[in-house]
Scaffold this motif. Structure first.
Motif, PDB file in Angstrom:
ATOM      1  N   THR A 137     -20.658 -34.331  20.404  1.00  0.00           N
ATOM      2  CA  THR A 137     -19.331 -33.275  20.769  1.00  0.00           C
ATOM      3  C   THR A 137     -19.725 -32.926  22.204  1.00  0.00           C
ATOM      4  O   THR A 137     -18.936 -32.310  22.334  1.00  0.00           O
ATOM      5  CB  THR A 137     -19.649 -31.931  19.507  1.00  0.00           C
ATOM      6  N   ARG A 138     -21.374 -32.839  22.652  1.00  0.00           N
ATOM      7  CA  ARG A 138     -21.056 -32.733  23.782  1.00  0.00           C
ATOM      8  C   ARG A 138     -22.041 -34.236  24.856  1.00  0.00           C
ATOM      9  O   ARG A 138     -22.825 -33.693  25.206  1.00  0.00           O
ATOM     10  CB  ARG A 138     -22.379 -31.446  23.829  1.00  0.00           C
ATOM     11  N   TYR A 189     -14.490 -36.557  27.370  1.00  0.00           N
ATOM     12  CA  TYR A 189     -15.542 -35.200  27.147  1.00  0.00           C
ATOM     13  C   TYR A 189     -16.118 -35.545  28.796  1.00  0.00           C
ATOM     14  O   TYR A 189     -17.493 -34.883  28.879  1.00  0.00           O
ATOM     15  CB  TYR A 189     -16.621 -35.584  26.572  1.00  0.00           C
ATOM     16  N   VAL A 247     -22.846 -23.781  22.580  1.00  0.00           N
ATOM     17  CA  VAL A 247     -22.904 -25.171  22.573  1.00  0.00           C
ATOM     18  C   VAL A 247     -24.392 -25.589  22.450  1.00  0.00           C
ATOM     19  O   VAL A 247     -24.825 -26.656  21.727  1.00  0.00           O
ATOM     20  CB  VAL A 247     -22.274 -26.579  24.017  1.00  0.00           C
ATOM     21  N   PHE A 295     -17.885 -28.407  25.026  1.00  0.00           N
ATOM     22  CA  PHE A 295     -18.047 -29.287  23.723  1.00  0.00           C
ATOM     23  C   PHE A 295     -16.428 -29.564  23.050  1.00  0.00           C
ATOM     24  O   PHE A 295     -15.579 -29.099  23.488  1.00  0.00           O
ATOM     25  CB  PHE A 295     -18.816 -29.083  22.253  1.00  0.00           C
TER      26      PHE A 295
END
Lengths: 141, 391
Positions: free
Chosen positions: B119-120, B240, A80, B132
């Motif tokens: 995404t995170r 998430y 990530v 993610f």
């Protein structure tokens, strides 16, 4: 194959809030905690203000056995951020008391992971100023 | 349950537009590319900016000021299909006559050492574990593989099919990159097991917009109107931030678990439309990861639970099949313009299919398109049914 270890780089660390502080304090003390409803006994995680089943506000923190089994997993090769060492293995663990937690598997080769394997919590200090201790999971031998 | 007329009978989609989509759009920022998209959709509708009296999306405030169309109705809803439904509701409720929905993203993700910012999201229970989007969705896919024996090969077949749709689409960011076979997907490097690089969405930049109008005004617009036959959204909470557990259930309908997110929305959309899965001619399904197409066919009732892998291998999803998927190449090949742009583009493509104006993979007899957004790893799925016939 590579041995899975807790991350030691400059990874994003949790900033405990008023609701979650008891959870992180438990980790500092080497105890994994979750919340249980005094009215219907349902377990809850992540830290909550009300029971997810009966909406009671009477939640209390209790100690987990720290044991469970792998419910799902992935093995990450594209990190990530560059601070994460690959491969790492995110897992969802179904805890003995009936709640789920997201963590990483450590202490074994990366290809040893499988759904249904028994695991137990192991704690790792981030070494940062906030004294954050993260729960990881390892296979039960 | 519903005793009134069809909720979207008085609404039509009359303008759609995608700007150029690219890995990098030099000279643009998010507001400028969104504005370009907005003007393109208004022109496509045969309208002028001054005709717009309602705006939805991240561009809303800026567009209101720049075009001096205020005072006007405004919503900041950014997330694809829910924004389209909200715009339609504004018209159905008499709050606006012509609603513009526009968004765009450029310049926000050009250093790729880390995964894209959207995404995170920061959260104390996932961020330290390297989570993610790919990992979140992989945890759902792995559970499905465990329960039903779903194979990487079936996922790869989905990815190859969508990427081949982009390969022949001149407007796709990855136009001409193929053709791809399932073997190509399986041989690409692993990102988050079971997802290889080519099982995953890409990242790019672009803008997109559409215009809704009152159905009794479509004689004034330039193109064939397209109608909303039904729609719905299923959400379980923030994306998430909590473990993406396949079996996560709710207290109202314990049978509707997160692994089937979108089922309730699809059931409601089909009920309102008076249609079922077999009536859908084009499946403009959102494709963040290959597995999600398999999951959606199960969740929406095209096939039984656990049979999605075999279903996608049965010849239905390719061009010419009964339920062709993601015909412009989707987020894998057409474009994935950021946090919200691509969430509108299944609707844009659905409209283009029903108008019959696709330059590639046009479904010749398309009467009904099913457009979706979201996915199980994000704990939400949105559904919109489009048709050529006014409901």
């Amino acid at each position: 194959m590579s041995l899975l270890l807790p991350q030691s780089g400059d990874i994003p660390l949790p900033q405990p809030g008023p609701i979650s502080e008891p959870y992180w304090q438990g980790c500092r003390e080497g105890v994994l905690r979750f919340q249980r409803c005094l009215d219907c006994s349902a377990p809850t995680h992540t830290p909550a203000l009300m029971c997810a089943v009966c909406a009671s506000r009477s939640l209390v923190w209790v100690d987990s056995s720290g044991k469970g089994e792998i419910y799902s997993w992935t093995r990450v090769w594209r990190p990530v951020t560059p601070d994460f060492v690959t491969p790492y293995v995110p897992v969802i663990v179904a805890m003995e008391e009936g709640w789920f937690i997201l963590s990483n598997l450590v202490g074994c080769e990366d290809d040893a992971v499988a759904i249904g394997l028994g695991v137990e919590v192991v704690f790792h200090s981030s070494g940062g100023a906030d004294d954050i201790v993260l729960p990881y999971f390892q296979l039960v031998s | 349950m519903r005793t009134l007329g069809h909720p979207f009978r008085d609404v039509a989609i009359v303008g759609v537009y995608n700007t150029k989509q690219a890995r990098v759009l030099e000279g643009h920022d998010s507001q400028s590319i969104a504005l370009e998209a907005a003007l393109g959709a208004i022109a496509d509708a045969g309208l002028e900016p001054r005709d717009i009296d309602g705006v939805v999306g991240g561009i809303a405030s800026n567009f209101l000021y720049q075009s001096r169309i205020g005072p006007a109705w405004r919503s900041m809803s950014p997330l694809g299909i829910p924004a389209v439904i909200e715009g339609a509701m504004a018209i159905a409720c008499g709050l606006a006559n012509n609603v513009l929905i526009a968004t765009g993203e450029a310049g926000s993700y050009r250093q790729h050492a880390s995964t894209a910012p959207w995404t995170r999201p920061t959260n104390e229970f996932v961020a330290a574990y390297g989570m993610f989007t790919a990992a979140e969705f992989a945890l759902m896919a792995r559970r499905h593989m465990h329960m039903y024996g779903t194979t990487p090969e079936s996922m790869a077949h989905v990815a190859a099919t969508i990427r081949n749709n982009g390969h022949v689409n001149p407007d796709a960011v990855y136009f001409g990159r193929g053709p791809f076979t399932a073997a190509d997907v399986l041989e690409s490097r692993m990102v988050a097991d079971p997802f290889h690089l080519l099982d995953c969405a890409m990242t790019s930049e672009g803008g997109t917009a559409l215009v809704l109008t009152r159905a009794d005004r479509t004689e004034d617009t330039a193109k064939t109107p397209v109608y909303l036959l039904g729609g719905g959204t299923d959400h379980y909470g923030p994306s998430y931030q909590h473990p993406p557990v396949w079996d996560l259930g709710g207290v109202r309908r314990p049978d509707l678990i997160a692994g089937h997110v979108g089922r309730r929305a699809a059931e409601e959309a089909f009920a309102v439309a008076g249609l079922g899965p077999s009536d859908v001619d084009v499946c403009e399904f959102y494709d963040p990861f290959s597995f999600e197409l398999i999951r959606q066919f199960e969740a929406f009732g095209f096939c039984a639970e656990g049979e999605g892998g075999d279903y996608v291998m049965s010849g239905v999803i390719e061009p010419g099949g009964r339920h062709p998927i993601t015909t412009d190449g989707g987020t894998m090949s057409f474009s994935h313009g950021g946090a919200s742009v691509q969430l509108f583009q299944r609707v844009i493509r659905g409209v283009q299919q029903l108008r019959g104006e696709c330059s590639s993979a046009q479904v010749l007899t398309a009467e009904v398109a099913m457009c979706t957004g979201g996915g199980s790893g994000a704990l939400f799925t949105d559904v919109l049914l489009l048709g050529k016939e006014r409901p």
